[in-house]
Design an enzyme around this catalytic site. Structure first.
Site, PDB file in Angstrom:
ATOM      1  CB  ALA A 134      -0.932   0.012   1.220  1.00 35.80           C
ATOM      2  CG  ASP A 135       2.814   5.006  -1.541  1.00 39.09           C
ATOM      3  OD1 ASP A 135       3.771   4.947  -0.740  1.00 39.09           O
ATOM      4  OD2 ASP A 135       2.557   6.035  -2.196  1.00 39.09           O
TER       5      ASP A 135
END
Length: 203
Positions: free
Chosen positions: A83-84
């Site tokens: 995730a980012d």
């Protein structure tokens, strides 16, 4: 290492035949998963977080999420989550501030305005993967220079995209939220869960 927390939800207990691996060292993402009843391990690898020229923010966070999920070792049956998160305001993409002055700059941009928080996620299992993203709109109240200075002095902004934590001291700055609250914290848990069920069930 295994994360402490509650026992998984009953539906999770019946579906999990593999390990969930979080490819992120973010304590906020770990907390969201733990509170939602997931058991998992954290495994991370260095992935350069450099946005390409003219790269759309959605494309950017999806690319990084995919790179993070691909960078860690996992068994074929395991589900890896990368995730980012970035903050976008007035066409500017805000990641984590590099120093206190950068945090003040970011908070000044957010003051009295609406912005978008975008999180890209990638779930990988064997040769299959699902890449998606969530966007939430947040509005800040107007902030004085003194309020910004005091918040930066607290140290809270320094490892947060957009230089604030909605679940922390910055909660008092939030006028309204349109969309997934947990996305602003760092992980759109319902979006993740929907895709995780598909992969965990072999779909």
């Amino acid at each position: 290492r295994a994360q402490p927390g509650r026992a998984p939800l009953p539906v999770a207990a019946t579906m999990v035949a593999s390990m969930l691996i979080l490819a992120s060292k973010s304590p906020r993402r770990s907390e969201i998963l733990t509170n939602a009843g997931f058991q998992f391990e954290v495994r991370t690898a260095g992935v350069p977080e450099v946005r390409a020229a003219s790269e759309h923010p959605v494309d950017y966070v999806r690319r990084l999420a995919r790179a993070k999920a691909a960078a860690v070792a996992a068994a074929a049956a395991d589900v890896v989550l990368g995730a980012d998160t970035v903050v976008v305001v007035g066409g500017s993409v805000l990641e984590k501030p590099v120093d206190a002055a950068d945090a003040r700059r970011m908070l000044g941009l957010l003051s009295g305005r609406e912005h978008d928080v975008i999180t890209g996620i990638c779930l990988r299992r064997g040769d299959g993967e699902i890449v998606d993203s969530e966007s939430t709109q947040v509005r800040f109240i107007g902030l004085s220079d003194a309020e910004i200075d005091a918040y930066v002095a607290s140290g809270e902004p320094m490892d947060k995209a957009g230089a604030y934590a909605i679940q922390g001291l910055a909660a008092k700055f939030i006028d309204r939220v349109a969309g997934c609250y947990f996305n602003v914290v760092g992980l759109p848990i319902a979006l993740f869960y929907r895709h995780w069920k598909r992969l965990a069930a072999g779909g």
